[in-house]
Scaffold this motif. Structure first.
Motif, PDB file in Angstrom:
ATOM      1  N   PRO A 647      -6.154 -37.849  24.974  1.00 57.46           N
ATOM      2  CA  PRO A 647      -7.593 -37.770  25.277  1.00 57.46           C
ATOM      3  C   PRO A 647      -7.974 -36.429  25.901  1.00 57.46           C
ATOM      4  CG  PRO A 647      -6.597 -39.787  26.149  1.00 57.46           C
ATOM      5  CD  PRO A 647      -5.477 -38.872  25.768  1.00 57.46           C
ATOM      6  N   GLY A 648      -9.293 -36.226  25.978  1.00 57.78           N
ATOM      7  CA  GLY A 648      -9.866 -35.032  26.567  1.00 57.78           C
ATOM      8  C   GLY A 648     -10.673 -34.264  25.545  1.00 57.78           C
ATOM      9  N   GLY A 649     -11.649 -33.490  26.009  1.00 57.09           N
ATOM     10  CA  GLY A 649     -12.412 -32.638  25.120  1.00 57.09           C
ATOM     11  C   GLY A 649     -13.902 -32.891  25.173  1.00 57.09           C
ATOM     12  N   GLN A 650     -14.613 -32.155  24.338  1.00 55.68           N
ATOM     13  CA  GLN A 650     -16.072 -32.143  24.364  1.00 55.68           C
ATOM     14  C   GLN A 650     -16.695 -33.473  23.939  1.00 55.68           C
ATOM     15  OE1 GLN A 650     -16.142 -28.863  21.759  1.00 55.68           O
ATOM     16  NE2 GLN A 650     -16.256 -30.083  19.889  1.00 55.68           N
ATOM     17  N   SER A 651     -15.941 -34.320  23.263  1.00 57.35           N
ATOM     18  CA  SER A 651     -16.446 -35.631  22.873  1.00 57.35           C
ATOM     19  C   SER A 651     -15.652 -36.750  23.529  1.00 57.35           C
ATOM     20  CB  SER A 651     -16.384 -35.781  21.345  1.00 57.35           C
ATOM     21  OG  SER A 651     -17.212 -34.828  20.725  1.00 57.35           O
ATOM     22  N   SER A 652     -14.971 -36.428  24.611  1.00 55.12           N
ATOM     23  CA  SER A 652     -14.168 -37.415  25.329  1.00 55.12           C
ATOM     24  C   SER A 652     -14.496 -37.286  26.817  1.00 55.12           C
ATOM     25  CB  SER A 652     -12.686 -37.174  25.026  1.00 55.12           C
ATOM     26  OG  SER A 652     -11.864 -38.059  25.754  1.00 55.12           O
ATOM     27  N   ILE A 653     -13.514 -37.039  27.658  1.00 58.55           N
ATOM     28  CA  ILE A 653     -13.765 -36.774  29.069  1.00 58.55           C
ATOM     29  C   ILE A 653     -13.897 -35.265  29.204  1.00 58.55           C
ATOM     30  CG2 ILE A 653     -11.272 -36.922  29.551  1.00 58.55           C
ATOM     31  CD1 ILE A 653     -12.087 -37.883  32.378  1.00 58.55           C
ATOM     32  N   ARG A 654     -15.081 -34.791  29.601  1.00 61.80           N
ATOM     33  CA  ARG A 654     -15.444 -33.395  29.423  1.00 61.80           C
ATOM     34  C   ARG A 654     -14.988 -32.470  30.545  1.00 61.80           C
ATOM     35  NH1 ARG A 654     -21.334 -35.231  27.361  1.00 61.80           N
ATOM     36  NH2 ARG A 654     -20.585 -37.152  28.312  1.00 61.80           N
ATOM     37  N   GLY A 655     -14.220 -32.985  31.505  1.00 61.32           N
ATOM     38  CA  GLY A 655     -13.624 -32.095  32.492  1.00 61.32           C
ATOM     39  C   GLY A 655     -12.353 -31.439  31.978  1.00 61.32           C
ATOM     40  N   TYR A 656     -11.925 -31.814  30.770  1.00 61.34           N
ATOM     41  CA  TYR A 656     -10.669 -31.343  30.194  1.00 61.34           C
ATOM     42  C   TYR A 656     -10.916 -30.792  28.798  1.00 61.34           C
ATOM     43  CZ  TYR A 656      -8.595 -34.351  33.813  1.00 61.34           C
ATOM     44  OH  TYR A 656      -8.253 -34.952  35.000  1.00 61.34           O
ATOM     45  N   GLN A 657     -10.022 -29.872  28.381  1.00 61.57           N
ATOM     46  CA  GLN A 657      -9.967 -29.528  26.983  1.00 61.57           C
ATOM     47  C   GLN A 657      -9.306 -30.677  26.234  1.00 61.57           C
ATOM     48  OE1 GLN A 657     -11.342 -27.375  25.276  1.00 61.57           O
ATOM     49  NE2 GLN A 657     -11.477 -25.365  26.251  1.00 61.57           N
ATOM     50  N   GLU A 658      -9.406 -30.652  24.913  1.00 59.74           N
ATOM     51  CA  GLU A 658      -8.866 -31.751  24.139  1.00 59.74           C
ATOM     52  C   GLU A 658      -7.356 -31.850  24.321  1.00 59.74           C
ATOM     53  OE1 GLU A 658      -9.038 -33.558  19.642  1.00 59.74           O
ATOM     54  OE2 GLU A 658     -10.513 -32.105  20.346  1.00 59.74           O
ATOM     55  N   GLY A 659      -6.901 -33.051  24.637  1.00 56.02           N
ATOM     56  CA  GLY A 659      -5.485 -33.315  24.828  1.00 56.02           C
ATOM     57  C   GLY A 659      -5.007 -33.189  26.246  1.00 56.02           C
ATOM     58  N   GLU A 660      -5.753 -32.523  27.131  1.00 58.06           N
ATOM     59  CA  GLU A 660      -5.285 -32.259  28.494  1.00 58.06           C
ATOM     60  C   GLU A 660      -5.390 -33.468  29.411  1.00 58.06           C
ATOM     61  OE1 GLU A 660      -7.449 -28.903  29.913  1.00 58.06           O
ATOM     62  OE2 GLU A 660      -6.132 -27.456  28.935  1.00 58.06           O
ATOM     63  N   ALA A 661      -6.099 -34.519  28.992  1.00 57.85           N
ATOM     64  CA  ALA A 661      -6.228 -35.717  29.826  1.00 57.85           C
ATOM     65  C   ALA A 661      -5.180 -36.763  29.494  1.00 57.85           C
ATOM     66  CB  ALA A 661      -7.627 -36.313  29.687  1.00 57.85           C
ATOM     67  N   ALA A 662      -4.218 -36.422  28.641  1.00 54.84           N
ATOM     68  CA  ALA A 662      -3.140 -37.361  28.329  1.00 54.84           C
ATOM     69  C   ALA A 662      -2.291 -37.599  29.574  1.00 54.84           C
ATOM     70  CB  ALA A 662      -2.276 -36.801  27.198  1.00 54.84           C
ATOM     71  N   PRO A 663      -1.648 -38.747  29.679  1.00 56.22           N
ATOM     72  CA  PRO A 663      -0.824 -39.023  30.872  1.00 56.22           C
ATOM     73  C   PRO A 663       0.360 -38.067  30.957  1.00 56.22           C
ATOM     74  CG  PRO A 663      -0.522 -40.724  29.199  1.00 56.22           C
ATOM     75  CD  PRO A 663      -1.650 -39.885  28.738  1.00 56.22           C
ATOM     76  N   TYR A 664       0.754 -37.760  32.204  1.00 58.88           N
ATOM     77  CA  TYR A 664       1.905 -36.910  32.458  1.00 58.88           C
ATOM     78  C   TYR A 664       3.171 -37.753  32.553  1.00 58.88           C
ATOM     79  CZ  TYR A 664      -0.937 -32.800  33.556  1.00 58.88           C
ATOM     80  OH  TYR A 664      -1.788 -31.735  33.490  1.00 58.88           O
ATOM     81  N   ALA A 665       4.289 -37.101  32.258  1.00 61.81           N
ATOM     82  CA  ALA A 665       5.593 -37.698  32.538  1.00 61.81           C
ATOM     83  C   ALA A 665       5.800 -37.733  34.050  1.00 61.81           C
ATOM     84  CB  ALA A 665       6.696 -36.893  31.857  1.00 61.81           C
ATOM     85  N   PRO A 666       6.736 -38.536  34.540  1.00 60.81           N
ATOM     86  CA  PRO A 666       6.942 -38.624  35.993  1.00 60.81           C
ATOM     87  C   PRO A 666       7.221 -37.286  36.656  1.00 60.81           C
ATOM     88  CG  PRO A 666       8.068 -40.429  34.893  1.00 60.81           C
ATOM     89  CD  PRO A 666       7.559 -39.538  33.822  1.00 60.81           C
ATOM     90  N   ASP A 667       7.849 -36.330  35.939  1.00 59.74           N
ATOM     91  CA  ASP A 667       8.141 -35.048  36.553  1.00 59.74           C
ATOM     92  C   ASP A 667       6.909 -34.148  36.623  1.00 59.74           C
ATOM     93  OD1 ASP A 667       7.749 -34.371  33.935  1.00 59.74           O
ATOM     94  OD2 ASP A 667       9.793 -33.636  33.565  1.00 59.74           O
ATOM     95  N   GLY A 668       5.802 -34.536  35.999  1.00 58.59           N
ATOM     96  CA  GLY A 668       4.577 -33.742  36.036  1.00 58.59           C
ATOM     97  C   GLY A 668       4.654 -32.463  35.242  1.00 58.59           C
ATOM     98  N   ALA A 669       5.683 -32.274  34.456  1.00 58.47           N
ATOM     99  CA  ALA A 669       5.868 -31.029  33.727  1.00 58.47           C
ATOM    100  C   ALA A 669       5.643 -31.178  32.238  1.00 58.47           C
ATOM    101  CB  ALA A 669       7.276 -30.483  33.984  1.00 58.47           C
ATOM    102  N   SER A 670       5.437 -32.381  31.732  1.00 60.60           N
ATOM    103  CA  SER A 670       5.218 -32.576  30.309  1.00 60.60           C
ATOM    104  C   SER A 670       4.292 -33.760  30.108  1.00 60.60           C
ATOM    105  CB  SER A 670       6.553 -32.815  29.583  1.00 60.60           C
ATOM    106  OG  SER A 670       7.202 -33.968  30.102  1.00 60.60           O
ATOM    107  N   TYR A 671       3.659 -33.778  28.946  1.00 58.26           N
ATOM    108  CA  TYR A 671       2.717 -34.841  28.628  1.00 58.26           C
ATOM    109  C   TYR A 671       3.446 -36.041  28.033  1.00 58.26           C
ATOM    110  CZ  TYR A 671      -1.242 -31.657  29.220  1.00 58.26           C
ATOM    111  OH  TYR A 671      -2.179 -30.806  29.735  1.00 58.26           O
ATOM    112  N   LEU A 672       2.759 -37.173  28.101  1.00 58.37           N
ATOM    113  CA  LEU A 672       3.135 -38.370  27.365  1.00 58.37           C
ATOM    114  C   LEU A 672       1.971 -38.736  26.450  1.00 58.37           C
ATOM    115  CD1 LEU A 672       4.500 -40.566  30.291  1.00 58.37           C
ATOM    116  CD2 LEU A 672       5.846 -39.207  28.691  1.00 58.37           C
ATOM    117  N   GLY A 673       2.252 -39.078  25.226  1.00 55.70           N
ATOM    118  CA  GLY A 673       1.188 -39.584  24.384  1.00 55.70           C
ATOM    119  C   GLY A 673       0.801 -40.978  24.837  1.00 55.70           C
TER     120      GLY A 673
END
Length: 759
Positions: A647-673
């Motif tokens: 999620p994320g982007g101009q037609s989703s949650i607009r505080g983020y670019q597209e894809g940047e609102a995806a959940p993080y892995a526990p280490d906070g260094a990579s995304y999870l789909g």
């Protein structure tokens, strides 16, 4: 929108930049997770060639110099107002005017300018006209709102400059009503305010605008049944020293006229018209007469009487009137018998019907179909030879033929006039068989994108439409080939065959997809339900992924799936909704039994609601829910990464670019789909002018990945503002979303520039 999407124009991206010249070194979307340099010489070549194509003229020799034209300029209306006035003048004058303008043309322009500013509230403008003759001699003239302008009849000018002094602008400062009982005062006041007026706003005053508002108020009263309503607006005070206008409007609504009985006088036929009695008991008005006329015609059309003529008579107390229904005009004198405003005046209506001859259809002909098979067109014509001639059914057939999309014109004619058997002719004009278009756009993530679209009609003569599209952006390359067959295989069902390919840089991986699909779609026009079912076969590949995945999760898969969708759209305008609602349910089921190696079920539900608040404000609300699960017996590792949600982007949650609102892995260094997400969008839009508006929005997102170590659902909030400009493609949007609870590595906010309504 929620990534992934399989179309070319979906805007995504993050840190992509072209650095220098032909090397076109681009730093990928890995962001803080690492830099992935790659060379994209082909992208530079694409934009360079596209630029040459647009800018370089296709000419065999030097173009002829344009003929000299008289120069016309305007001053005093502001820099933008000056441009608009000159543009209007050029549209009014002949585009091929010569090197001079004469006295009549100058007077026309002066009248146009003065009328414009008087209607805009500048009741006492002054206009200075400075003319330059072809020999260089100069002269000047002036006039005011009285238009006392006397130019020499032999005047010719090579250059004319109009200098407007607008003066004070007048405003309707105070507006009051007396005797207004037929409708709420807010509704009456709204007729005197522009559609973009703020609370407490005093609209500009002009005589013409005020008269138009009075007329609209009178029409509203008569529509509600007050046939003898009268309005006295003589209490108008204009203060020329301040420009303030005070208006006191006195309303005499009179009694409500209600239809007591309806009598149909038709000595020629015995057609049952009992259904018209449902119109009795309603307020009598011009609109009621139109309803009666239309419904009567529909009844007689169904029985084969296309030449029906109507004449209406009504009796109300001592008043008797009549009107031919073709003109739909009826004026009543004041009642000779007084009646209090609280009493309803009964109206008895007699409708005299002259049906004319009963007509049947003779021969049905089709002309102009050079490249379209006649059987394809005739399938759209429901009436048959020998049927009763119903103009409504023939018009529906004409509309259905036009819906094929391969004709520029579809005309309908019947002949001979007055005969009891008439031939029907559908004359069509085919659209150009081949068309090419350049595409250019901008997205907050993909940034600049452009391409070419080729369209062909009737390649195989069955009203088929073929579209080939190539799109290149800073972050993606895509190709799409579509073949549409309207109602060819199945009645009322269109068929679409699609081949496509996509390479795109997501925020956490590179997406590569190739596929083919066939879809059957049916649209129910009356209820506006839209349904489809289709089969797709896709090759899915992800590269350079920084997404934390399951052990053993493959970076490529084959997805063979059945896709279903059903939706309903009741919005007033899907491109720029102001009121109404819509919803859409989609499902996708992939299985090895369908020919692939992926097994999953994917669902999505979207809905929106739009309503108007005090004419110049709109409230928009949208929800979006998505879920993907492995089919029973499979593990989450069986889910293709390309099918997860980012999620994320101009037609989703607009505080983020597209894809940047995806959940993080526990280490906070990579995304999870995300396997599941829910999104809510709320907007308050305020009109600023006819085309500009401001918006305040709030976006809420919750999503979750199904890894065992995933901490659970997270809730993200964005609050933002934006400005929009209305275009024929939808609103051009400049919006900034501020994240209220950003995670450690999230941006504080994001600025988006895009086009199209967000949900």
């Amino acid at each position: 929108m929620i990534s992934p999407r399989n179309h070319a124009a979906s805007p995504i991206g993050k840190n992509g930049r072209w650095q220098d010249g032909l090397r076109a070194v681009r730093f990928g979307a890995a962001g803080r997770h690492g830099v992935r340099p790659s060379f994209r010489i082909s992208r530079f070549a694409f934009f360079f060639l596209a630029l040459l194509f647009v800018l370089s003229p296709a000419l065999p020799g030097e173009p002829a110099a344009p003929p000299p034209r008289a120069r016309i300029s305007v001053r005093g209306a502001g820099w933008w107002g000056n441009i608009q006035q000159v543009r209007t003048i050029n549209q009014v004058l002949d585009a091929h005017r010569g090197p001079t303008v004469n006295a009549n043309e100058i007077e026309d322009i002066a009248f146009l300018l003065l009328s414009y500013f008087v209607d805009d509230g500048y009741l006492r403008p002054k206009l200075d006209i400075r003319v330059t003759a072809p020999d260089g001699a100069k002269d000047s003239y002036s006039c005011d709102e009285t238009f006392d302008l006397d130019l020499p009849r032999d005047l010719l000018a090579a250059e004319v400059r109009f200098e407007i002094t607008r003066g004070r602008r007048y405003h309707l400062k105070h507006l009051s009503f007396t005797g207004l009982t037929a409708l709420p005062e807010s509704d009456a006041r709204a007729l005197f305010l522009p559609t973009t007026a703020w609370v407490g706003f005093s609209p500009p005053y002009s005589v013409n605008t005020f008269k138009h508002s009075i007329s609209a108020l009178l029409d509203e009263l008569r529509q509600r049944g007050h046939a003898q309503a009268a309005i006295d607006a003589s209490g108008l005070l204009i203060d020329h020293s301040t420009g303030h206008v005070t208006a006191e409007i006195k309303i005499t609504p009179g009694p409500i006229w209600k239809v007591r009985s309806i009598t149909i006088n038709d000595p020629q036929t015995a057609i049952d018209t009992a259904e018209l009695q449902k119109l009795a008991g309603r307020p009598w008005s011009q609109w009621w007469q139109q309803d009666l006329s239309e419904q009567t015609r529909q009844i007689y059309f169904r029985h084969g009487y296309p030449d029906i003529q109507l004449r209406l008579e009504h009796t109300s107390g001592a008043i008797t009137g009549s009107a031919g229904m073709s003109s739909m005009s009826l004026r009543s004198e004041p009642a000779r018998e007084s009646s209090s405003a609280g009493d309803a005046v009964p109206v008895s209506v007699t409708l005299h019907v002259t049906p004319g001859p009963q007509v049947r259809i003779g021969k049905i002909s089709l002309v102009g179909d050079r490249h379209t098979r006649a059987a394809t067109v005739r399938r759209r014509i429901r009436p048959r030879e020998g049927d009763l001639l119903n103009p409504v059914l023939l018009e529906n057939a004409r509309y259905r033929i036009a819906q094929l999309g391969v004709f520029d014109e579809v005309n309908l004619a019947t002949a001979p006039e007055g005969a009891s058997v008439r031939d029907v002719t559908f004359a069509v004009k085919e659209a150009p068989r081949h068309q090419a278009s350049l595409l250019l756009g901008w997205g907050s993530y993909e940034e600049l994108r452009g391409g070419i679209e080729l369209r062909s009609n009737n390649l195989i003569g069955i009203a088929d439409q073929t579209r080939l599209q190539f799109v290149q952006s800073m972050k993606s390359t895509s190709g799409d080939l579509n073949l549409t067959l309207p109602e060819h295989l199945i009645r009322s069902v269109s068929t679409a065959i699609r081949l496509y390919g996509l390479h795109r840089e997501e925020v956490a991986f590179d997406r590569e997809e190739y596929g083919a699909a066939i879809t059957f779609r049916r649209f129910f026009g009356r209820s506006r339900y839209d349904t489809s079912i289709g089969y797709s076969y896709e090759y899915l590949l992800n590269k350079n992924s920084t997404v934390e995945t399951y052990t053993g999760q493959d970076d490529r898969s084959l997805a063979a799936s059945i896709k279903l969708s059903v939706g309903r759209d009741r919005r007033d305008n899907p491109l720029l909704p102001r009121r109404g609602w819509h919803w859409l349910i989609q499902s996708e089921t992939a299985s090895q039994t369908l020919g692939g190696d992926a097994n999953y079920q994917k669902y999505r539900f979207t809905a929106s609601y739009h309503t108007t608040w005090k004419r110049i404000r709109w409230i928009h609300a949208g929800i979006d829910f998505g879920l993907i699960e492995p089919i029973a017996g499979d593990t989450p590792a069986a889910l293709p990464l390309n099918k997860l949600y980012f999620p994320g982007g101009q037609s989703s949650i607009r505080g983020y670019q597209e894809g940047e609102a995806a959940p993080y892995a526990p280490d906070g260094a990579s995304y999870l789909g995300a396997n599941i997400y829910a999104l809510m969008n709320l907007e308050l839009e305020q009109a600023l002018t006819e085309n500009w508006s401001a918006v305040l929005f709030y976006d809420l997102l919750t999503d979750k990945a199904k890894l065992a170590a995933d901490p659970g659902y997270e809730w993200l909030h964005s609050l933002g503002i934006g400005i929009r400009y209305r275009t024929i493609l939808g609103p051009l949007r400049l919006e900034y979303g501020r994240n209220l609870n950003p995670r450690p590595n999230d941006p504080k906010g994001t600025l988006h520039l895009s086009i199209g309504f967000p949900f």
